[in-house]
Design an enzyme around this catalytic site. Structure first.
Site, PDB file in Angstrom:
ATOM      1  N   SER A 106       0.832  -1.211   0.000  1.00 61.40           N
ATOM      2  CA  SER A 106       0.000   0.000   0.000  1.00 61.40           C
ATOM      3  C   SER A 106       0.866   1.260   0.000  1.00 61.40           C
ATOM      4  CB  SER A 106      -0.878  -0.012   1.254  1.00 61.40           C
ATOM      5  OG  SER A 106      -1.361   1.273   1.538  1.00 61.40           O
ATOM      6  N   THR A 155      -5.490   2.730  -7.122  1.00 61.30           N
ATOM      7  CA  THR A 155      -6.780   2.654  -6.421  1.00 61.30           C
ATOM      8  C   THR A 155      -7.601   3.909  -6.688  1.00 61.30           C
ATOM      9  OG1 THR A 155      -5.823   1.261  -4.714  1.00 61.30           O
ATOM     10  CG2 THR A 155      -7.865   2.403  -4.148  1.00 61.30           C
ATOM     11  N   SER A 273     -13.869  -4.327  -6.834  1.00 59.67           N
ATOM     12  CA  SER A 273     -13.660  -4.162  -5.395  1.00 59.67           C
ATOM     13  C   SER A 273     -14.514  -3.022  -4.868  1.00 59.67           C
ATOM     14  CB  SER A 273     -12.169  -3.828  -5.149  1.00 59.67           C
ATOM     15  OG  SER A 273     -11.922  -3.488  -3.796  1.00 59.67           O
ATOM     16  N   HIS A 275     -13.495  -1.960  -1.852  1.00 56.08           N
ATOM     17  CA  HIS A 275     -12.550  -1.598  -0.788  1.00 56.08           C
ATOM     18  C   HIS A 275     -12.884  -2.359   0.506  1.00 56.08           C
ATOM     19  CE1 HIS A 275      -9.405   1.675  -0.596  1.00 56.08           C
ATOM     20  NE2 HIS A 275      -9.378   1.293   0.661  1.00 56.08           N
ATOM     21  N   ASP A 306     -11.672  -8.616  -5.330  1.00 56.95           N
ATOM     22  CA  ASP A 306     -11.529  -8.840  -3.887  1.00 56.95           C
ATOM     23  C   ASP A 306     -12.784  -8.355  -3.182  1.00 56.95           C
ATOM     24  OD1 ASP A 306     -11.413  -6.061  -3.277  1.00 56.95           O
ATOM     25  OD2 ASP A 306      -9.243  -6.070  -2.925  1.00 56.95           O
ATOM     26  N   GLY A 329      -7.754  -9.338   1.547  1.00 52.48           N
ATOM     27  CA  GLY A 329      -7.315  -8.323   2.501  1.00 52.48           C
ATOM     28  C   GLY A 329      -7.364  -8.882   3.916  1.00 52.48           C
TER      29      GLY A 329
HETATM   30  C1  LIG Z   1      -7.240  -2.315   7.264  1.00 50.11           C
HETATM   31  C2  LIG Z   1      -7.393  -2.129   5.784  1.00 50.11           C
HETATM   32  C3  LIG Z   1      -6.606  -1.179   5.135  1.00 50.11           C
HETATM   33  C4  LIG Z   1      -6.705  -1.032   3.747  1.00 50.11           C
HETATM   34  N1  LIG Z   1      -5.850  -0.166   3.108  1.00 50.11           N
HETATM   35  C5  LIG Z   1      -5.884  -0.075   1.753  1.00 50.11           C
HETATM   36  C6  LIG Z   1      -4.924   0.703   1.060  1.00 50.11           C
HETATM   37  O1  LIG Z   1      -4.040   1.300   1.653  1.00 50.11           O
HETATM   38  N2  LIG Z   1      -5.025   0.759  -0.297  1.00 50.11           N
HETATM   39  C7  LIG Z   1      -6.002   0.095  -1.001  1.00 50.11           C
HETATM   40  O2  LIG Z   1      -6.056   0.186  -2.228  1.00 50.11           O
HETATM   41  N3  LIG Z   1      -6.912  -0.666  -0.350  1.00 50.11           N
HETATM   42  C8  LIG Z   1      -6.853  -0.792   0.984  1.00 50.11           C
HETATM   43  N4  LIG Z   1      -7.741  -1.608   1.631  1.00 50.11           N
HETATM   44  C9  LIG Z   1      -8.689  -2.416   0.853  1.00 50.11           C
HETATM   45  C10 LIG Z   1      -8.044  -3.753   0.454  1.00 50.11           C
HETATM   46  O3  LIG Z   1      -7.022  -3.563  -0.498  1.00 50.11           O
HETATM   47  C11 LIG Z   1      -9.061  -4.716  -0.154  1.00 50.11           C
HETATM   48  O4  LIG Z   1      -9.723  -4.075  -1.230  1.00 50.11           O
HETATM   49  C12 LIG Z   1     -10.094  -5.206   0.849  1.00 50.11           C
HETATM   50  O5  LIG Z   1      -9.497  -5.479   2.101  1.00 50.11           O
HETATM   51  C13 LIG Z   1     -10.755  -6.455   0.301  1.00 50.11           C
HETATM   52  O6  LIG Z   1     -11.752  -6.904   1.151  1.00 50.11           O
HETATM   53  P1  LIG Z   1     -11.548  -8.086   2.222  1.00 50.11           P
HETATM   54  O7  LIG Z   1     -10.845  -7.467   3.371  1.00 50.11           O
HETATM   55  O8  LIG Z   1     -12.942  -8.483   2.506  1.00 50.11           O
HETATM   56  O9  LIG Z   1     -10.715  -9.163   1.561  1.00 50.11           O
HETATM   57  C14 LIG Z   1      -7.650  -1.793   3.009  1.00 50.11           C
HETATM   58  C15 LIG Z   1      -8.430  -2.738   3.683  1.00 50.11           C
HETATM   59  C16 LIG Z   1      -8.303  -2.921   5.041  1.00 50.11           C
HETATM   60  C17 LIG Z   1      -9.140  -3.973   5.720  1.00 50.11           C
END
Ligand SMILES: Cc1cc2nc3c(=O)[nH]c(=O)nc-3n(C[C@H](O)[C@H](O)[C@H](O)COP(=O)(O)O)c2cc1C
EC number: 1.1.-.-
Length: 379
Positions: A106, A155, A273, A275, A306, A329
């Protein structure tokens, strides 16, 4: 605590982490409807069981952007990973490396690119957010390229941070947050010793390196709100293309029309996604959004997905709905928080085992054969 399935790591992480960090990972936006839908909709996908087809030769690997992945899974970019385990980005990246899958760092990680990439046997991916300071973005792209990152994940679903009300209750933000976090840290001695004391420095490593001074975590969400750029548009992606020569994936696509725009723009991949339910609450789960997107662009661009993938069976479900590869994630972050690199390695091995069971009992011996033909109406 007995850990026999990927979901057991959630409870283990809750025990280990100070609440402000656990809830930051675990929570979603507003009433968390989409967060729940992500998991529930995927779990509701019924697969066609088929038997007696000699499944002794089964291959879970895929090729993606010229790289071999042992399973169709990559680690999603997760901000502040170095706060969940000691130098967490390094540990998670090593586990991904060992498994033969990509780790995606990230923008807002604790460890900077240069601390992680050189230690790996395979290139990592780098995720970029749009910050108002384009100088930072250019610098980050140049550093990611210099460190050999093989793909850029851009993103686009966070021009503004979603409201995550749990954070105010847990101490991540809200009144007396610093004092509450301090108290939570001292009452979680394992975390306090390993991460609080020995996991320093605690700052946003990539941004600090650019600024030449530590950019701290004190008001993390405040920082995101002040520095993220709501003016982002397709023009910015053209600007990024000038600096990034490798494969570029656009993360945060939930609508077929945006997926078609990504194809027109010339992206190499999209990541379907929401997020992880952390942005616009009430939007479709990735599982529900994916089939229409696949109908619109499958074969023209790589489709990754995701949000809600919690086990190897979910991976097969997401592929049957139209993805070429999945990302995870929370599933790896809970394991990292509970048991470090070994936890992530364990969870990835469990994913592979579960995938093998699902592929055997749907009679597909290679990933390319996981198609919508595997789906069956459950009600
Ligand atoms: C604690 C946390 C921090 C995250 N930080 C970012 C990030 O910095 N950049 C980003 O593109 N997505 C971020 N995400 C989203 C994840 O990349 C991903 O899309 C998401 O966790 C997928 O869902 P899941 O947790 O159900 O697998 C974050 C998710 C979580 C849970």
């Amino acid at each position: 605590m007995i850990i026999s399935s990927p979901s057991d790591y959630r409870a283990a992480a809750q025990k280990r982490l100070p609440p402000f960090l656990f809830h930051y990972i675990d929570g979603g936006a507003y009433a968390e409807k989409t967060l729940r839908r992500n998991v529930d909709d995927l779990a509701d996908v019924a697969l066609r069981q088929r038997v007696l087809k000699d499944m002794s030769q089964l291959d879970t690997s895929i090729e993606l952007f010229g790289e071999k992945l042992s399973i169709p899974v990559a680690l999603s970019p997760v901000g502040l990973t170095g706060m969940y385990a000691q130098r967490g980005e390094v540990q998670a990246a090593h586990a991904a490396d060992k498994k033969g899958i990509p780790f995606c760092m990230s923008t807002v990680s604790v460890c900077p690119i240069e601390e992680v990439a050189p230690k790996l046997g395979r290139p990592m991916w780098f995720q970029l957010y749009v910050l108002k300071d384009r100088g930072f973005m250019k610098n980050a792209l140049e550093r990611a390229q210099a460190a050999g990152c093989s793909a850029l994940v851009f993103t686009v679903d966070m021009p503004v941070p979603g409201a995550r009300y749990r954070d105010a209750h847990s101490g991540m933000s809200g009144p007396n947050a610093a004092m509450r976090r301090y108290w939570q840290a001292v009452t979680h001695p394992h975390w306090a010793w390993n991460v609080g004391v020995h996991g320093k420095p605690h700052d946003l490593g990539n941004i600090s390196k650019y600024m030449g001074k530590a950019v701290g975590l004190e008001d993390y969400m405040g920082y995101l709100g002040a520095n993220f750029d709501p003016s982002i548009s397709w023009k910015d992606l053209e600007w990024i293309r000038e600096f990034w020569k490798g494969p570029m994936l656009i993360k945060g696509i939930l609508d077929p029309e945006d997926a078609k725009d990504a194809v027109r723009f010339g992206a190499d991949g999209i990541i379907v996604s929401n997020h992880g339910g952390r942005q616009l609450d009430g939007v479709l789960s990735s599982a529900r959004a994916l089939p229409a997107i696949a109908d619109a662009v499958k074969g023209q661009i790589k489709i990754l997905a995701d949000s809600g993938v919690r086990n190897g069976l979910d991976v097969v479900r997401m592929l049957a709905l139209g993805a070429d590869c999945t990302m995870i994630g929370r599933a790896f972050i809970y394991a990292l928080a509970a048991a470090g690199q070994d936890g992530v390695s364990h969870v990835l091995d469990l994913f592979e085992k579960e995938m093998r069971v699902a592929m055997t009992l749907t009679s597909v011996n290679k990933v390319a054969d996981i198609t919508p033909d595997l789906l069956v109406q459950s009600a």
